[in-house]
Write a protein that holds these residues in place. Structure first.
Motif, short mmCIF file in Angstrom:
data_model
loop_
_atom_site.label_atom_id
_atom_site.label_comp_id
_atom_site.label_asym_id
_atom_site.label_seq_id
_atom_site.Cartn_x
_atom_site.Cartn_y
_atom_site.Cartn_z
N MET A 62 46.19 36.79 35.92
CA MET A 62 45.39 37.41 36.96
C MET A 62 44.83 38.74 36.47
O MET A 62 45.50 39.50 35.76
N LYS A 63 43.59 39.00 36.85
CA LYS A 63 42.97 40.28 36.54
C LYS A 63 43.49 41.34 37.49
O LYS A 63 43.66 41.09 38.69
N VAL A 64 43.77 42.52 36.96
CA VAL A 64 44.26 43.63 37.78
C VAL A 64 43.07 44.28 38.48
O VAL A 64 42.11 44.71 37.83
N ARG A 65 43.14 44.33 39.80
CA ARG A 65 42.08 44.92 40.60
C ARG A 65 42.50 46.31 41.07
O ARG A 65 43.63 46.51 41.51
N GLY A 66 41.58 47.27 41.02
CA GLY A 66 41.90 48.60 41.52
C GLY A 66 40.83 49.59 41.12
O GLY A 66 40.35 49.58 39.98
N VAL A 67 40.46 50.45 42.05
CA VAL A 67 39.40 51.43 41.77
C VAL A 67 39.86 52.44 40.72
O VAL A 67 39.04 53.11 40.09
N SER A 68 41.17 52.54 40.53
CA SER A 68 41.68 53.51 39.55
C SER A 68 41.58 53.01 38.12
O SER A 68 41.87 53.75 37.19
N ILE A 69 41.17 51.74 37.95
CA ILE A 69 41.07 51.17 36.61
C ILE A 69 39.60 51.01 36.24
O ILE A 69 38.91 50.15 36.81
N PRO A 70 39.08 51.80 35.33
CA PRO A 70 37.68 51.68 34.92
C PRO A 70 37.41 50.31 34.29
O PRO A 70 38.31 49.68 33.73
N LYS A 71 36.18 49.84 34.38
CA LYS A 71 35.83 48.54 33.83
C LYS A 71 36.20 48.38 32.36
O LYS A 71 36.71 47.34 31.94
N PRO A 72 35.96 49.40 31.52
CA PRO A 72 36.32 49.23 30.10
C PRO A 72 37.82 49.07 29.89
O PRO A 72 38.24 48.58 28.85
N ASP A 73 38.62 49.50 30.88
CA ASP A 73 40.07 49.45 30.73
C ASP A 73 40.70 48.33 31.55
O ASP A 73 41.88 48.39 31.88
N LYS A 74 39.93 47.32 31.90
CA LYS A 74 40.48 46.28 32.78
C LYS A 74 41.67 45.59 32.11
O LYS A 74 41.72 45.41 30.90
#
Length: 432
Positions: A62-74
Motif C-alpha cells: 500500500m502507498k502511504v498517504r499523508g500531506v506530510s509526505i512530499p511526492k518525491p518522498d512517497k
C-alpha cells in the motif's frame, strides 16, 4: 538519462542500498506510515480469515498517504511473504521508497517463523499502484451492494463471511455476504489434513518402491554429492542421530567417523546405518531428510513415479472447488511429499494442496503434534480440521487434540482394533 537508471533498475527487481533516495526521518516516523502498516497487517489477517489468502502465500502493498509526505518522498508499506497472514503485525512490513529500495525491514522472529522475505513482485506492485487501487475500490463497492448475486460470491469464494471487516482507521465496517443459506457447505471442515502411506497411496508403493530405491542408491547418491552443503548437513544430522542411538543401544547403529577419516569410510558407515533404519521403518527426521534427497534424483530422472489411489484426484478437485484447504502430514520429509504429489500416476496434484507437515511438528502418534498443526492452520477451532489416516494411534492422537477424524481402510493396510469408534472409508469420495 542517468537519473532514470535507479527507477528502471527497481522496476526490473534490482534493489540496492545505494539506489535509495534519502527520505526525511519525519516521514519514516510519522503517523501516516504507521497507519498504513497497521492497515496492511489488518488486511492480511482479514483476507486470511475470509479465505482470500492462504498461509504465507501472497503479499499486500500500500502507498502511504499523508500531506506530510512530499511526492518525491512517497513511501510504500509491504507485507513480507514468509509470515503467515493470520499472524501479521504492523512491524512485519517492509518500507519501500518510490524506486523500490528497502528503507526498513521486519526483524526476524523465532522458529517456526521464517526470515522476512521480500517478494519479487514488489516492482510490479509499485508500478501498477493506480490500477491496484482502482480494482480494490471497485471490489469494495461491489461488496457493499446488498443485491450482489450468489454467482459473484461463488466466483470469489473468500467473500462469504457474516462478520463485517473492521479495519482500523475506518468508521464503517464492510459487511460481506448476506445469510448462511447462501453457503450450503458451512457444515464442511475448513481444512483437511491427509496422511500418505495407506491413505492417499498404497503401502506397497512405499515399502516396495520408495524404500528399496533409497536403500539401493544411498551409496551412489553420497558419492556424487559428497562435500555439497546439502549432503554435509544430511551426514551431520544422521551422525547426531546415530550417536543418540548408540547410547540407547539401538540395533544396527554403527559409529559414523569424522570427516577426517575419509570419504569412503564415512559413506560406508552412513550406508550401513541407513540400511538398518529403513529395515526398522524408523520415523526419524535424519533418515527422512536423506531419503527425500535420494528420491529427488529418482523423480528427476523419471526412475520413480508417485502413486495415488484412483479416487484421490477426483476428491482433491472436489474439495478444492468447495473451498476446502488440503494439507499433507507425513513422516516423510516435506520434499518427499512434494515429489510424490508432483509426479503421480495422475499427474501433478500439488495445485490442490496448500501445505505440507512432517515430523518437524512432532511425532504422528502424539497429540501435541496435531495441536501444532491446528495452530498453524489459523482456523477457529480444532474441529474445523478433518484428519484422514489409516493408523489407529494417529487417529486417536488427532481426536484427543480435538480434530475430526476419519480412518482410511485401503488394500494392504493393517487391521484396526475392534470397537475403535472411528468412521471408516474405503474411498475419499465417501467422506461427504
Amino acid at each position: 538519462m542517468a537519473a532514470a537508471a535507479p527507477a528502471a533498475a527497481a522496476l526490473h527487481g534490482l534493489r540496492t542500498a545505494s539506489a535509495a533516495v534519502p527520505v526525511p526521518q519525519a516521514c519514516m516516523e510519522g503517523k501516516p506510515l504507521m497507519d498504513t502498516r497497521i492497515l496492511v497487517s489488518d488486511l492480511c489477517r482479514q483476507f486470511y480469515s475470509l479465505d482470500g489468502a492462504s498461509g504465507t502465500g501472497g503479499s499486500i502493498t500500500m502507498k502511504v498517504r499523508g500531506v506530510s509526505i512530499p511526492k518525491p518522498d512517497k513511501l510504500f508499506a509491504m507485507s513480507h511473504s514468509s509470515i503467515r497472514k493470520e499472524r501479521m503485525l504492523p512491524e512485519d512490513t517492509f518500507v519501500l521508497s518510490a524506486n523500490g529500495s528497502i528503507l526498513s525491514s521486519p526483524s526476524p522472529k523465532p522458529y517456526p517463523d521464517k526470515p522476512p522475505t521480500f517478494t519479487d513482485w514488489s516492482p510490479l506492485f509499485i508500478k501498477l499502484q493506480a490500477e491496484s487501487y482502482h480494482y480494490l475500490f471497485d471490489a469494495a463497492l461491489k461488496l457493499r451492494q446488498p443485491t450482489m448475486g450468489l454467482s459473484i460470491r461463488k466466483k470469489h469464494r473468500f467473500i462469504h463471511s457474516e462478520k463485517p471487516i473492521e479495519v482500523k482507521g475506518t468508521k464503517t465496517p464492510v459487511q460481506t455476504g448476506s445469510s448462511n443459506s447462501d453457503y450450503p457447505n458451512a457444515h464442511l471442515p475448513r481444512c483437511v489434513v491427509l496422511d500418505i502411506e495407506g491413505t492417499t497411496t498404497p503401502i506397497s508403493f512405499v515399502t516396495e518402491v520408495l524404500f528399496p530405491y533409497a536403500r539401493d542408491n544411498v551409496g551412489r547418491h553420497l558419492d556424487l554429492t559428497y562435500g555439497t552443503p546439502e549432503t554435509i548437513d544430511d551426514i551431520k544430522l544422521l551422525r547426531a542421530q546415530v550417536e543418540e542411538d548408540l547410547v540407547k543401544g539401538i540395533a544396527g547403529a554403527v559409529p559414523i567417523p569424522p570427516d577426517e577419516a575419509g570419504k569412503e569410510e564415512v559413506i560406508a558407515s552412513v550406508v550401513s546405518n541407513v540400511d538398518a533404519m529403513i529395515k526398522a521403518d524408523r520415523k526419524i527426521t535424519a533418515l527422512k531428510q536423506m531419503q527425500g534427497h535420494i528420491w529427488r534424483t529418482g523423480f528427476d530422472s523419471k526412475e520413480l513415479e508417485g502413486v495415488v489411489f484412483d479416487d484421490v484426484p477426483e476428491a482433491l478437485e472436489k474439495w478444492h472447488s468447495l473451498g476446502i484447504k488440503v494439507y499433507i502430514y507425513s513422516s516423510g520429509s516435506r520434499l518427499a511429499q512434494r515429489l510424490i504429489f508432483g509426479n503421480t500416476n495422475h499427474g501433478d496434484l500439488r495445485k490442490y494442496l496448500c501445505g505440507y507437515f512432517d515430523t518437524a511438528v512432532g511425532n504422528k502418534r502424539e497429540t501435541q503434534s496435531y495441536g501444532e498443526i491446528f495452530e498453524s492452520l489459523g482456523v477457529d477451532k480444532p474441529s474445523d480440521v478433518l484428519f484422514i489416516t489409516d493408523v489407529h494411534q494417529e487417529a486417536t492422537a488427532a481426536k484427543d487434540a480435538g480434530l475430526e477424524v476419519v480412518v482410511s481402510v485401503r488394500p494392504g493396510n493393517a487391521p484396526l482394533p475392534q470397537n475403535h469408534g472411528f468412521k471408516t472409508i474405503t474411498s475419499f469420495l465417501e467422506v461427504w
